[in-house]
Design a protein around this motif. Structure first.
Motif, PDB file in Angstrom:
ATOM      1  N   ARG A 128      41.879 -53.064 -35.102  1.00 48.51           N
ATOM      2  CA  ARG A 128      42.390 -54.136 -33.825  1.00 48.51           C
ATOM      3  C   ARG A 128      41.534 -55.346 -33.753  1.00 48.51           C
ATOM      4  O   ARG A 128      40.483 -55.442 -33.864  1.00 48.51           O
ATOM      5  CB  ARG A 128      42.984 -53.177 -32.890  1.00 48.51           C
ATOM      6  N   ILE A 189      38.169 -52.098 -31.027  1.00 50.61           N
ATOM      7  CA  ILE A 189      39.004 -53.458 -31.439  1.00 50.61           C
ATOM      8  C   ILE A 189      37.621 -54.432 -31.506  1.00 50.61           C
ATOM      9  O   ILE A 189      36.751 -54.402 -30.914  1.00 50.61           O
ATOM     10  CB  ILE A 189      39.192 -54.044 -29.949  1.00 50.61           C
ATOM     11  N   ARG A 203      51.288 -57.906 -36.769  1.00 54.01           N
ATOM     12  CA  ARG A 203      52.186 -56.681 -36.549  1.00 54.01           C
ATOM     13  C   ARG A 203      53.579 -56.466 -37.618  1.00 54.01           C
ATOM     14  O   ARG A 203      54.368 -56.582 -37.224  1.00 54.01           O
ATOM     15  CB  ARG A 203      52.486 -55.583 -35.865  1.00 54.01           C
ATOM     16  N   GLY A 212      46.920 -56.895 -33.843  1.00 54.66           N
ATOM     17  CA  GLY A 212      45.807 -57.847 -32.711  1.00 54.66           C
ATOM     18  C   GLY A 212      46.939 -58.468 -32.298  1.00 54.66           C
ATOM     19  O   GLY A 212      47.743 -58.921 -31.646  1.00 54.66           O
ATOM     20  N   ASP A 238      50.967 -53.769 -29.661  1.00 53.75           N
ATOM     21  CA  ASP A 238      51.899 -52.930 -30.355  1.00 53.75           C
ATOM     22  C   ASP A 238      52.461 -53.863 -31.199  1.00 53.75           C
ATOM     23  O   ASP A 238      53.183 -53.385 -31.833  1.00 53.75           O
ATOM     24  CB  ASP A 238      51.660 -52.059 -30.588  1.00 53.75           C
TER      25      ASP A 238
END
Length: 470
Positions: A128, A189, A203, A212, A238
């Motif tokens: 992340r 992260i 994503r 991220g 996300d």
């Protein structure tokens, strides 16, 4: 050093709107977002509740909230708005720009050579990412392009020259990164100033666990029409696609101050991770309490005026938001990091040693990542006097430490926790040659009413010390 060329962020708006209803978080399956087409954007309070109508329950479920919790949030927080699709975003309205005095809480030197200002990473290799974008950007096909326009966001600038970064600007960029990295130290992260490849941020599907968000630190003029320090969508860290990113932080409204910009950046990214504002029954943003090193405020309140600014679960007096920040962030794709050092004597990490005459110098480092985390280190020494210092992050510590020196059977030889400091130095006398242990814990100060608990007392630390050579 030349300011990097503006880079183009593109996300297909139509595809993003289709995909937004079926996101999965790292920890909790996200309920579908209903298809909504509101008559107007930007509504808040009771108007937002009325606009959602029968869709309110489904929207609440999408945000991992009960219907009543969503109603309460919309009623208590006028900064939370709905866009035309019923998605939540936050406009951090201010009475006016903060002073441009540039004053900070601490002096120091930049954590890296200035030439490395755009290659900083807090946790390289993490799946992340939080990208701190100081370089400016061209935004197209995002939620911020409300009229199909193109937004040209300028680079971070404190000297009036947007075409190059001065040494002072590079230093300030590093300090901002250092502060934000400390806030996110408990998370798995990577906070970085280096522009990641697209696959690190975007994503691609629900099965993709590498993603991220970006905090674009820019001037609000020509970007977003408000008197605000920043704007961000809620709970979209996300999401599949980038339609609801980046979070926007407006340095011109924050006095260009390193602390103000850093606090606002962590705050806006917090919204991306699903977090709500921390306020009271009387104010939308809690500004904190106390003074000096232990003056405290919540990250999701207003952290500009206090030294110790931490994640919160609403333990202070008259708090209007009791959500557990770490649980909420985890439900929106922000996992906590794994423990880096053992919590007991049997799993202690050996401190690094270097000779110094009849003594040895000790060194080590780590992160207190949860309120239950206690990091234990070991060292060998002869009988005699020793000293060990544990120093939290030197720029903007979230961690308040307590230190103990122990024998192998757990007997405490010495301990330290200065009431008015976040770090601690312990002096001791070792009774015999042998192996000894250092225990480091994140602790609270006074009570949450006039101090803070150990809930958010998490972060990075360094160990230094000297003991008799074994």
């Amino acid at each position: 050093m030349q300011k990097q060329n503006h880079h183009l962020r593109t996300a297909l708006a139509a595809a993003a709107l289709v995909l937004v209803g079926t996101q999965a978080t790292a920890a909790t399956e996200r309920a579908p977002m209903p298809r909504i087409a509101l008559a107007e954007a930007g509504v808040s309070g009771q108007r937002a509740i009325d606009a959602l109508g029968s869709n309110l329950d489904a929207v609440a479920a999408h945000y991992h909230k009960t219907p009543q919790a969503l109603r309460d949030m919309l009623l208590r927080d006028p900064m939370v708005r709905l866009d035309r699709h019923g998605k939540l975003y936050v406009v951090e309205e201010m009475d006016g720009p903060l002073p441009s005095d540039g004053k900070e809480f601490v002096e120091g030197t930049a954590p890296a050579p200035l030439a490395d200002s755009f290659t900083l990473h807090s946790r390289p290799g993490a799946k992340r990412t939080i990208y701190l974008d100081f370089n400016g950007a061209v935004l197209q096909n995002t939620a911020w392009n409300s009229n199909g326009n193109t937004i040209n966001a300028v680079a971070f600038d404190i000297d009036g020259n947007v075409n190059s970064f001065s040494a002072a600007e590079l230093e300030r960029i590093q300090y901002i990164w250092q502060r934000v990295a400390e806030d996110f130290a408990p998370f798995d992260i990577d906070v970085t100033t280096e522009q990641p490849s697209a696959d690190k941020l975007t994503r691609s599907s629900e099965a993709d666990d590498v993603f991220g968000t970006t905090a674009l630190i820019t001037n609000h003029n020509g970007v977003y029409n408000c008197s605000c320090g920043g704007v961000a969508y809620v709970g979209i860290y996300d999401n599949v696609g980038d339609y609801y990113k980046p979070a926007l932080v407006f340095w011109d409204m924050l006095g260009s101050s390193e602390k103000n910009v850093a606090e606002a950046t962590s705050h806006e990214v917090g919204h991306n991770l699903g977090l709500s504002h921390d306020g009271t029954s009387q104010v939308g943003y809690y500004t904190g309490h106390g003074d000096g090193a232990t003056g405290w405020a919540p990250i999701m309140g207003v952290g500009y005026y206090k030294n110790t600014v931490q994640w919160s679960q609403g333990e202070y007096s008259d708090a209007n938001n009791k959500e557990d920040d770490f649980v909420v962030a985890g439900n929106n794709g922000g996992p906590l990091r794994k423990d880096d050092h053992g919590n007991g004597i049997t799993k202690a990490t050996a401190l690094t040693t270097s000779p110094s005459g009849n003594n040895v110098n000790l060194s080590g480092n780590g992160v207190i990542s949860t309120r239950k985390d206690k990091d234990v280190f070991s060292f060998s020494a002869k009988a005699g006097a020793g000293t060990i210092t544990v120093t939290p992050d030197t720029r903007s510590a979230n961690l308040d430490v307590a230190v103990k020196i122990m024998k192998a059977d757990g007997t405490v030889l010495a301990k330290a926790k200065p009431a008015d400091q976040l770090g601690a130095t312990v002096t001791f006398t070792l009774p015999a040659a042998g192996k000894y242990y250092v225990s480091i814990d994140g602790i609270g100060y006074l009570t949450p009413t006039n101090g803070y608990s150990d809930y958010g007392s998490l972060g990075q630390y360094a160990i230094t010390g000297t003991v008799p050579a074994p």
